[in-house]
Design a protein around this motif. Structure first.
Motif, short mmCIF file in Angstrom:
data_model
loop_
_atom_site.label_atom_id
_atom_site.label_comp_id
_atom_site.label_asym_id
_atom_site.label_seq_id
_atom_site.Cartn_x
_atom_site.Cartn_y
_atom_site.Cartn_z
N SER A 162 -6.71 -10.09 -6.17
CA SER A 162 -5.66 -9.25 -5.68
C SER A 162 -5.59 -9.38 -4.50
O SER A 162 -6.41 -10.02 -3.34
N GLN A 163 -4.55 -8.57 -3.70
CA GLN A 163 -4.11 -8.65 -2.25
C GLN A 163 -5.05 -8.02 -1.52
O GLN A 163 -5.58 -8.50 -0.32
N GLU A 164 -5.52 -6.92 -2.02
CA GLU A 164 -6.93 -6.19 -1.27
C GLU A 164 -8.08 -7.19 -1.12
O GLU A 164 -8.85 -7.12 -0.36
N GLN A 165 -8.55 -7.93 -2.36
CA GLN A 165 -9.62 -8.90 -2.36
C GLN A 165 -9.46 -9.73 -1.37
O GLN A 165 -10.58 -10.21 -0.66
N ASN A 182 -9.88 -8.81 2.15
CA ASN A 182 -11.39 -8.51 2.53
C ASN A 182 -12.27 -9.45 2.79
O ASN A 182 -13.40 -9.56 2.99
N LYS A 212 -6.06 -11.05 5.88
CA LYS A 212 -5.12 -9.89 6.09
C LYS A 212 -3.70 -10.38 6.26
O LYS A 212 -2.74 -10.03 5.63
#
Length: 228
Positions: A32-35, A38, A127
């Protein structure tokens, strides 16, 4: 250009692989974008460095020695690496614990600098990648080629795929398929070719709702010598 319907591409791949269930079991999914956001900078540098060294060298040989690379290069922590002098880099390039290739070792320094500069602007390399539009993924390839070192060709895309980024790969089978349908002609690394390829994958993504990663894999499973 004659763009084949994705449903037909999928049908051919599933037939070659023994059915839909078997095909689906072979597909991988991106993070995912969040993963992605990070993932720490050191893992990006490690991934780029591994793929640089694997270019032209047995991948298994590089993997076997990789714990030594992690040790020699401070776990690929960007800041300590940027503090090394030219003499210290030369010494590391001759370290017997790693694969001694001076130009590839120096690419670690240059790619660390790229990641550092991106971090100053975006907060971290992950990011920046997480925010990159999927329908412009080849622009990210070109960014790595322009601002990184030895990350052109398939090296950059393979690095991204290894990190879980949603990207297609221009493997031999995928490239042959795209050429057979005249989606692009000439060099595959030109801006014109990459734009045409990106547009085709964007269309298939709209049709299927699948990730670029899976679309790329399904195309590859539907051509070449990999029939079950």
């Amino acid at each position: 250009m004659s763009l084949e319907k994705f449903a037909d591409i999928y049908h051919r791949a599933s037939e070659r692989k023994g059915g839909k269930q078997q095909l689906e079991s072979m597909l991988s999914s991106p993070l995912s974008q969040e993963q992605i956001a990070n993932i720490p900078n050191d893992r990006w540098l490690a991934a780029f460095s591994m793929k640089v060294f694997q270019s032209g060298i047995s991948w298994s040989v590089v993997r076997k020695k990789w714990p030594n690379f992690e040790e020699v290069f401070f776990g690929f922590k960007v800041e300590p690496l940027l503090m090394l002098s030219e003499e210290q880099w030369d010494k590391k390039a001759s370290d017997k614990r790693i694969i001694r290739h001076h130009a590839k070792v120096k690419s670690i320094c240059e790619n660390a600098q790229m990641i550092h500069e991106v971090t100053l602007k975006h907060g971290s390399f992950g990011k920046m990648v997480a925010k990159w539009p999927s329908d412009e993924i080849t622009e990210l390839w070109l960014f790595l080629k322009k601002h990184g070192c030895r990350l052109g060709g398939n090296t950059g895309p393979y690095s991204l795929r290894q990190m879980g980024v949603d990207t297609f790969i221009l493997s031999g089978d995928v490239e042959s398929y795209l050429r057979s349908y005249q989606i692009f002609e000439g060099g595959k690394d030109t801006k014109r070719s990459l734009k045409a390829i990106n547009q085709a994958f964007a269309q298939w993504q709209q049709e299927s709702g699948r990730s670029l990663t899976q679309i790329s894999q399904i195309i590859a499973f539907g051509v070449g010598d990999n029939q079950v």
